[in-house]
Design an enzyme around this catalytic site. Structure first.
Site, PDB file in Angstrom:
ATOM      1  N   GLY A  20       0.826  -1.209   0.000  1.00 24.51           N
ATOM      2  CA  GLY A  20       0.000   0.000   0.000  1.00 24.51           C
ATOM      3  C   GLY A  20       0.852   1.247   0.000  1.00 24.51           C
ATOM      4  N   ASP A  72      -1.091  -7.665  -4.675  1.00 24.19           N
ATOM      5  CA  ASP A  72      -2.429  -7.802  -4.104  1.00 24.19           C
ATOM      6  C   ASP A  72      -2.269  -8.674  -2.859  1.00 24.19           C
ATOM      7  OD1 ASP A  72      -4.999  -8.394  -3.345  1.00 24.19           O
ATOM      8  OD2 ASP A  72      -5.703  -8.928  -5.341  1.00 24.19           O
ATOM      9  N   VAL A  73      -2.351  -8.073  -1.691  1.00 23.81           N
ATOM     10  CA  VAL A  73      -2.062  -8.802  -0.449  1.00 23.81           C
ATOM     11  C   VAL A  73      -3.126  -9.843  -0.116  1.00 23.81           C
ATOM     12  CG1 VAL A  73      -0.658  -6.965   0.553  1.00 23.81           C
ATOM     13  CG2 VAL A  73      -3.137  -6.996   0.975  1.00 23.81           C
ATOM     14  N   ASN A  99       1.156  -2.305   5.352  1.00 23.89           N
ATOM     15  CA  ASN A  99       0.315  -1.114   5.405  1.00 23.89           C
ATOM     16  C   ASN A  99      -0.933  -1.202   4.534  1.00 23.89           C
ATOM     17  OD1 ASN A  99      -0.225   1.916   5.681  1.00 23.89           O
ATOM     18  ND2 ASN A  99       0.224   1.757   3.482  1.00 23.89           N
ATOM     19  N   SER A 150      -4.347   0.458  14.048  1.00 25.10           N
ATOM     20  CA  SER A 150      -5.205   1.645  14.137  1.00 25.10           C
ATOM     21  C   SER A 150      -5.566   1.886  15.594  1.00 25.10           C
ATOM     22  CB  SER A 150      -6.487   1.421  13.329  1.00 25.10           C
ATOM     23  OG  SER A 150      -7.454   2.414  13.620  1.00 25.10           O
ATOM     24  N   TYR A 173     -13.417  -3.746  10.910  1.00 24.12           N
ATOM     25  CA  TYR A 173     -12.130  -3.038  10.865  1.00 24.12           C
ATOM     26  C   TYR A 173     -11.458  -3.062  12.234  1.00 24.12           C
ATOM     27  CZ  TYR A 173      -8.821   0.855  10.339  1.00 24.12           C
ATOM     28  OH  TYR A 173      -7.693   1.638  10.318  1.00 24.12           O
ATOM     29  N   ALA A 175     -12.046  -5.049  14.785  1.00 21.92           N
ATOM     30  CA  ALA A 175     -11.712  -6.409  15.197  1.00 21.92           C
ATOM     31  C   ALA A 175     -10.434  -6.882  14.509  1.00 21.92           C
ATOM     32  CB  ALA A 175     -12.866  -7.355  14.872  1.00 21.92           C
ATOM     33  N   ALA A 176     -10.312  -6.587  13.219  1.00 19.08           N
ATOM     34  CA  ALA A 176      -9.123  -7.005  12.473  1.00 19.08           C
ATOM     35  C   ALA A 176      -7.877  -6.274  12.959  1.00 19.08           C
ATOM     36  CB  ALA A 176      -9.337  -6.764  10.980  1.00 19.08           C
ATOM     37  N   LYS A 177      -7.994  -4.976  13.193  1.00 18.30           N
ATOM     38  CA  LYS A 177      -6.836  -4.207  13.651  1.00 18.30           C
ATOM     39  C   LYS A 177      -6.420  -4.603  15.069  1.00 18.30           C
ATOM     40  CE  LYS A 177      -5.965  -1.665  10.031  1.00 18.30           C
ATOM     41  NZ  LYS A 177      -4.714  -1.843   9.272  1.00 18.30           N
TER      42      LYS A 177
END
Length: 265
Positions: A20, A72-73, A99, A150, A173, A175-177
Site C-alpha cells: 500500500g 495484491d495482499v 500497510n 489503528s 475493521y 476487530a481485524a486491527k
C-alpha cells in the site's frame, strides 16, 4: 561502540518493502525510509502509480534504488511473486511494512458476512500472508517488521461522531486491527530466535481528502484529540524512522500510537 544518532537512523544498504506504498499514509512512510537511505520497493495493486513514484524517488534520492511493483495482499500467488522479486531482483529484504488496506465503510446496521470476511481478510489475514512468505528473507537478514494497525484496534469509536453523516467505521475493521496488534506480539515472541523485531503503529484520525470535505465531521474528529487537530501523513515519518532503524533496536512487540492523544481520554 558509541554510534551517533545519524548512524543509528541510517538505512543505507537495506531493502524495504511497503505494501500500500502508493496510498495516503504509505507514501509518507515510504518517503521516510527513502530519506534515510533505504532501497524502497513500493507495492500495491496500482503498479503503474508505484513505478511512477519510484522513478521520482530515484531522482530525489539517487544513491539508492527504488522500485514499484504490483501486489495484491489478498492473493497468495501475488504475494509469492513479490517475494520472488525481492529475492531475485533486490537480493533480499530487511524491512517489511504491512500497510495495505482497502475496506468497506459499513455501519453495524449495514454490514453483512461478506463485508466482514473481506475486511478481516485485507486487514488481518494479509498481514499473516505477507509475514509467512517473507519470513525466510527476513530471517536471512535479521530483519524488521512494522505492522500498521489503528487506534480502533484498541479503543472503540464513539458512535455519535458518525450520526447524520455518510461516514462509518465498521466493527470488522476494529476487530481485524485488534488482531494485528496481538499478532504483532506473537510474532515478536516467535520470531525472536531469528533476531527479527516486530512492532506496530496505531495511527489516529488521518482522513482522506474526500472525507475532509465534510467540515462538520472534521470538527467532530478534531474535538476528540487533545492535540486539537487531525493527523497529517508526515506525522508518521518519525515513528517509522525509529522502528525501521537501529535507533529502535531494543524495541520489539510494541504498539506506538500516533493519534494526537485520542486514546488517553
Amino acid at each position: 561502540m558509541n554510534r551517533s544518532l545519524h548512524d543509528l537512523l541510517s538505512l543505507e544498504g537495506r531493502t524495504a518493502l511497503i505494501s500500500g506504498g502508493a496510498g495516503h499514509l504509505g507514501l509518507a512512510m515510504g518517503e521516510a525510509l527513502a530519506e534515510l537511505g533505504a532501497n524502497v520497493v513500493i507495492a500495491s495493486r496500482d503498479a503503474e502509480r508505484c513505478r511512477a513514484i519510484a522513478a521520482g524517488w530515484c531522482d530525489r534520492w539517487p544513491a539508492a534504488q527504488h522500485r514499484g511493483i504490483a501486489l495484491d495482499v489478498t492473493d497468495r500467488e501475488s504475494v509469492a511473486r513479490c517475494v520472488e522479486y525481492l529475492q531475485d531482483t533486490c537480493g533480499g529484504l530487511n524491512i517489511l511494512v504491512n500497510n495495505a488496506w482497502s475496506g468497506r465503510k459499513n455501519s453495524w446496521q449495514s454490514i453483512d458476512e461478506d463485508d466482514w470476511y473481506y475486511d478481516v481478510n485485507i486487514s488481518l489475514n494479509s498481514v499473516f500472508r505477507m509475514v509467512k512468505q517473507c519470513h525466510p528473507l527476513l530471517k536471512a537478514s535479521a530483519g524488521n517488521i512494522i505492522n500498521i494497525s489503528s487506534m480502533y484496534g484498541h479503543v472503540a469509536p464513539d458512535y455519535r461522531l458518525y450520526e447524520g453523516t455518510d461516514h462509518a467505521n465498521p466493527p470488522s475493521y476494529g476487530a481485524a486491527k485488534a488482531g494485528v496488534l496481538q499478532f504483532t506480539r506473537y510474532l515478536a515472541s516467535f520470531l525472536s530466535p531469528d533476531a527479527i523485531r516486530v512492532n506496530a503503529i496505531s495511527p489516529g484520525a488521518f482522513p482522506h481528502a474526500v472525507t475532509q470535505e465534510n467540515q462538520t465531521f472534521m470538527e467532530r474528529l478534531k474535538s476528540k484529540a487533545p492535540a486539537g487537530r487531525l493527523g497529517e501523513p508526515e506525522d508518521l515519518k518519525g515513528v517509522v524512522a525509529l522502528l525501521a532503524s537501529d535507533a529502535g533496536a531494543y524495541m520489539t512487540g510494541q504498539n506506538l500510537c500516533v493519534d494526537g492523544g485520542w486514546a488517553i481520554w
